[in-house]
Write a protein that holds these residues in place. Structure first.
Motif, PDB file in Angstrom:
ATOM      1  N   ALA A 166       0.965  -1.109  -0.156  1.00  0.00           N
ATOM      2  CA  ALA A 166      -0.347   0.108   0.370  1.00  0.00           C
ATOM      3  C   ALA A 166       0.799   1.107  -0.558  1.00  0.00           C
ATOM      4  O   ALA A 166       1.883   1.372   0.419  1.00  0.00           O
ATOM      5  CB  ALA A 166      -0.646   0.077   0.608  1.00  0.00           C
ATOM      6  N   LYS A 167      -0.090   2.424  -0.400  1.00  0.00           N
ATOM      7  CA  LYS A 167       1.045   3.217  -0.416  1.00  0.00           C
ATOM      8  C   LYS A 167       1.469   4.075   0.643  1.00  0.00           C
ATOM      9  O   LYS A 167       0.592   3.860   2.050  1.00  0.00           O
ATOM     10  CB  LYS A 167       0.552   3.995  -2.045  1.00  0.00           C
ATOM     11  CG  LYS A 167       0.350   4.429  -3.067  1.00  0.00           C
ATOM     12  CD  LYS A 167      -0.329   5.305  -4.278  1.00  0.00           C
ATOM     13  CE  LYS A 167      -0.111   4.669  -5.104  1.00  0.00           C
ATOM     14  NZ  LYS A 167      -1.022   5.734  -6.007  1.00  0.00           N
ATOM     15  N   PRO A 168       2.505   4.897   1.240  1.00  0.00           N
ATOM     16  CA  PRO A 168       2.857   5.953   2.091  1.00  0.00           C
ATOM     17  C   PRO A 168       1.572   6.593   2.746  1.00  0.00           C
ATOM     18  O   PRO A 168       0.831   6.850   2.389  1.00  0.00           O
ATOM     19  CB  PRO A 168       3.980   6.636   2.051  1.00  0.00           C
ATOM     20  CG  PRO A 168       4.216   6.028   1.008  1.00  0.00           C
ATOM     21  CD  PRO A 168       3.581   4.928   0.433  1.00  0.00           C
ATOM     22  N   ARG A 169       0.784   6.223   4.242  1.00  0.00           N
ATOM     23  CA  ARG A 169      -0.542   7.523   4.224  1.00  0.00           C
ATOM     24  C   ARG A 169      -0.018   7.898   5.370  1.00  0.00           C
ATOM     25  O   ARG A 169       1.094   7.596   6.362  1.00  0.00           O
ATOM     26  CB  ARG A 169      -1.468   6.077   4.699  1.00  0.00           C
ATOM     27  CG  ARG A 169      -2.868   6.852   5.727  1.00  0.00           C
ATOM     28  CD  ARG A 169      -3.488   5.686   6.006  1.00  0.00           C
ATOM     29  NE  ARG A 169      -4.477   6.185   6.992  1.00  0.00           N
ATOM     30  CZ  ARG A 169      -5.483   5.743   7.853  1.00  0.00           C
ATOM     31  NH1 ARG A 169      -4.999   4.127   7.869  1.00  0.00           N
ATOM     32  NH2 ARG A 169      -5.935   6.429   8.581  1.00  0.00           N
ATOM     33  N   SER A 170      -0.167   9.003   5.216  1.00  0.00           N
ATOM     34  CA  SER A 170       0.383   9.595   6.339  1.00  0.00           C
ATOM     35  C   SER A 170      -0.383   9.555   7.411  1.00  0.00           C
ATOM     36  O   SER A 170      -2.354  10.239   7.591  1.00  0.00           O
ATOM     37  CB  SER A 170       0.193  12.018   5.979  1.00  0.00           C
ATOM     38  OG  SER A 170       0.043  12.626   6.607  1.00  0.00           O
ATOM     39  N   LEU A 171      -0.634  10.518   8.955  1.00  0.00           N
ATOM     40  CA  LEU A 171      -1.379  10.464   9.712  1.00  0.00           C
ATOM     41  C   LEU A 171      -1.848  11.623  10.299  1.00  0.00           C
ATOM     42  O   LEU A 171      -2.463  11.241  11.381  1.00  0.00           O
ATOM     43  CB  LEU A 171      -0.868   9.121  10.499  1.00  0.00           C
ATOM     44  CG  LEU A 171      -0.381   7.982  10.767  1.00  0.00           C
ATOM     45  CD1 LEU A 171       0.512   6.875  11.877  1.00  0.00           C
ATOM     46  CD2 LEU A 171      -1.712   7.334   9.697  1.00  0.00           C
TER      47      LEU A 171
ATOM     48  N   ASN B 292      -3.359  15.169   9.266  1.00  0.00           N
ATOM     49  CA  ASN B 292      -3.619  16.622   7.783  1.00  0.00           C
ATOM     50  C   ASN B 292      -2.641  17.659   7.796  1.00  0.00           C
ATOM     51  O   ASN B 292      -3.383  18.433   7.165  1.00  0.00           O
ATOM     52  CB  ASN B 292      -5.217  15.612   7.845  1.00  0.00           C
ATOM     53  CG  ASN B 292      -5.835  16.445   8.973  1.00  0.00           C
ATOM     54  OD1 ASN B 292      -4.960  17.294   9.724  1.00  0.00           O
ATOM     55  ND2 ASN B 292      -7.107  16.856   8.901  1.00  0.00           N
TER      56      ASN B 292
ATOM     57  N   TYR C  95       4.695  -2.527   9.683  1.00  0.00           N
ATOM     58  CA  TYR C  95       4.394  -1.258   9.358  1.00  0.00           C
ATOM     59  C   TYR C  95       5.958  -0.465   9.152  1.00  0.00           C
ATOM     60  O   TYR C  95       6.431  -0.775   9.983  1.00  0.00           O
ATOM     61  CB  TYR C  95       3.004  -0.524   9.030  1.00  0.00           C
ATOM     62  CG  TYR C  95       3.639   0.714  10.500  1.00  0.00           C
ATOM     63  CD1 TYR C  95       3.559   0.725  11.764  1.00  0.00           C
ATOM     64  CD2 TYR C  95       2.444  -1.356  11.721  1.00  0.00           C
ATOM     65  CE1 TYR C  95       3.259   1.126  13.001  1.00  0.00           C
ATOM     66  CE2 TYR C  95       2.261  -0.836  12.959  1.00  0.00           C
ATOM     67  CZ  TYR C  95       3.507  -0.255  13.458  1.00  0.00           C
ATOM     68  OH  TYR C  95       2.834  -0.034  15.033  1.00  0.00           O
TER      69      TYR C  95
ATOM     70  N   THR D 199       3.762   3.243   6.712  1.00  0.00           N
ATOM     71  CA  THR D 199       3.735   2.034   4.982  1.00  0.00           C
ATOM     72  C   THR D 199       3.228   0.879   5.766  1.00  0.00           C
ATOM     73  O   THR D 199       4.384   0.399   5.881  1.00  0.00           O
ATOM     74  CB  THR D 199       4.989   2.591   4.301  1.00  0.00           C
ATOM     75  OG1 THR D 199       5.254   3.898   4.078  1.00  0.00           O
ATOM     76  CG2 THR D 199       5.394   2.182   3.376  1.00  0.00           C
TER      77      THR D 199
ATOM     78  N   TYR E 277      -2.697  -0.762  14.117  1.00  0.00           N
ATOM     79  CA  TYR E 277      -1.583  -1.285  12.385  1.00  0.00           C
ATOM     80  C   TYR E 277      -0.977  -2.414  12.658  1.00  0.00           C
ATOM     81  O   TYR E 277      -0.172  -2.998  14.106  1.00  0.00           O
ATOM     82  CB  TYR E 277      -1.410  -0.660  12.631  1.00  0.00           C
ATOM     83  CG  TYR E 277      -2.206   1.224  12.117  1.00  0.00           C
ATOM     84  CD1 TYR E 277      -2.545   0.993  10.682  1.00  0.00           C
ATOM     85  CD2 TYR E 277      -2.304   2.315  13.309  1.00  0.00           C
ATOM     86  CE1 TYR E 277      -3.108   2.593  10.312  1.00  0.00           C
ATOM     87  CE2 TYR E 277      -2.916   3.139  12.719  1.00  0.00           C
ATOM     88  CZ  TYR E 277      -3.597   3.489  11.508  1.00  0.00           C
ATOM     89  OH  TYR E 277      -4.580   4.665  11.426  1.00  0.00           O
TER      90      TYR E 277
ATOM     91  N   LEU F 181       4.354   9.360   8.920  1.00  0.00           N
ATOM     92  CA  LEU F 181       3.915   8.806   8.383  1.00  0.00           C
ATOM     93  C   LEU F 181       3.960   7.227   7.808  1.00  0.00           C
ATOM     94  O   LEU F 181       4.523   6.639   8.490  1.00  0.00           O
ATOM     95  CB  LEU F 181       4.425   9.263   7.065  1.00  0.00           C
ATOM     96  CG  LEU F 181       4.724   9.040   5.461  1.00  0.00           C
ATOM     97  CD1 LEU F 181       3.233   9.021   4.913  1.00  0.00           C
ATOM     98  CD2 LEU F 181       6.143   8.402   4.973  1.00  0.00           C
TER      99      LEU F 181
END
Length: 243
Positions: free
Chosen positions: A35-40, A42, A92, A236, A89, A234
């Motif tokens: 999966a793409k990196p995701r910022s926790l 915003n 990761y 991932t 999670y 971030l």
């Protein structure tokens, strides 16, 4: 009639222990990003997080220790508590950029978080990765445990090891001098895969634990006395390729 058998195999495993000093990229060269990196975070509000601040139980007017300031997530340090992700999670890489906004002090990133206030009526059950100035990368065992090489040397007498009360819960990191001067941004990378947790500070491997008693959970940031700014949180997801 021909029968079709569809086998779906998902491998979410740990990678072999190594004591070599590798960068996060080198560490995961045999891992596939599913999966793409995701910022926790915003940059605007605390969507996706919730706070656990014991002082607010009896004083709803108590200061909120976690705020957004100039696009940064800020832990004001007091009152003490934790900012916890709503989601859990597993497997990761967590990349954090932080700095002490004023005087250096204490803070931490907690992984595999579960039961709130499991220790001293404050700390959630978890494995803490220390951010305290001068000790970034230490492990603290909070009702969970993890092993490292040279345990007797690094943790102290085995009969005093433990995960609560006055037991030896701290496992010091491997290096000195990994942190940048006060006022500059530090980069911390935490990889949790299976029962292993690896920690880098500014691309230097500072701790590597294995045989953790937990493999998944929420993520938390602390308010523990010092004001800390975060500009990157971030995540991932990682899954291991078949050898």
């Amino acid at each position: 009639m021909n029968k079709i058998l569809l086998l779906s195999v998902v491998l979410l495993g740990s990678f072999p222990f190594t004591s070599s000093f590798q960068s996060p990229a080198q560490s995961t060269e045999n891992l596939a990003e599913k999966a793409k990196p995701r910022s926790l975070f915003n940059g605007k509000d605390l969507t996706g997080w919730h706070m656990d601040v014991p002082e607010t139980d009896n004083d709803p007017t108590a200061r909120n220790p976690f705020i957004i300031r100039n696009g940064l997530l800020v832990s004001l340090g007091t009152p003490g508590g934790h900012l916890i992700t709503n989601d859990s999670y597993e497997n990761y890489r967590l990349e954090i950029e932080y700095r002490f906004a004023g005087k250096p002090g204490n803070c931490g990133a907690l992984v595999h978080v579960s039961t709130p206030r499991a220790l001293y009526g404050m700390f959630p059950q978890s494995i803490e990765v220390q951010m305290m100035h001068g000790n970034a990368g230490d492990f603290w065992c909070i009702q969970e445990d993890i092993a490292v090489p040279d345990m007797d040397k690094r943790r102290g007498p085995k009969e005093k090891w433990g995960v609560n009360g006055d037991k030896l819960r701290r496992i010091p990191n491997l290096t000195d001098g990994s942190e940048k001067p006060l006022g500059e941004w530090n980069g911390m990378t935490i990889e949790c895969v299976g029962k292993e947790v690896k920690v880098w500070v500014n691309n230097e491997l500072v701790n590597h634990g294995f045989d953790a008693t937990v493999q998944q959970g929420q993520i938390a940031l602390q308010a523990e006395g010092a004001e800390v700014e975060f500009r990157k949180v971030l995540l991932t997801p990682i899954s291991k390729l078949e050898d």
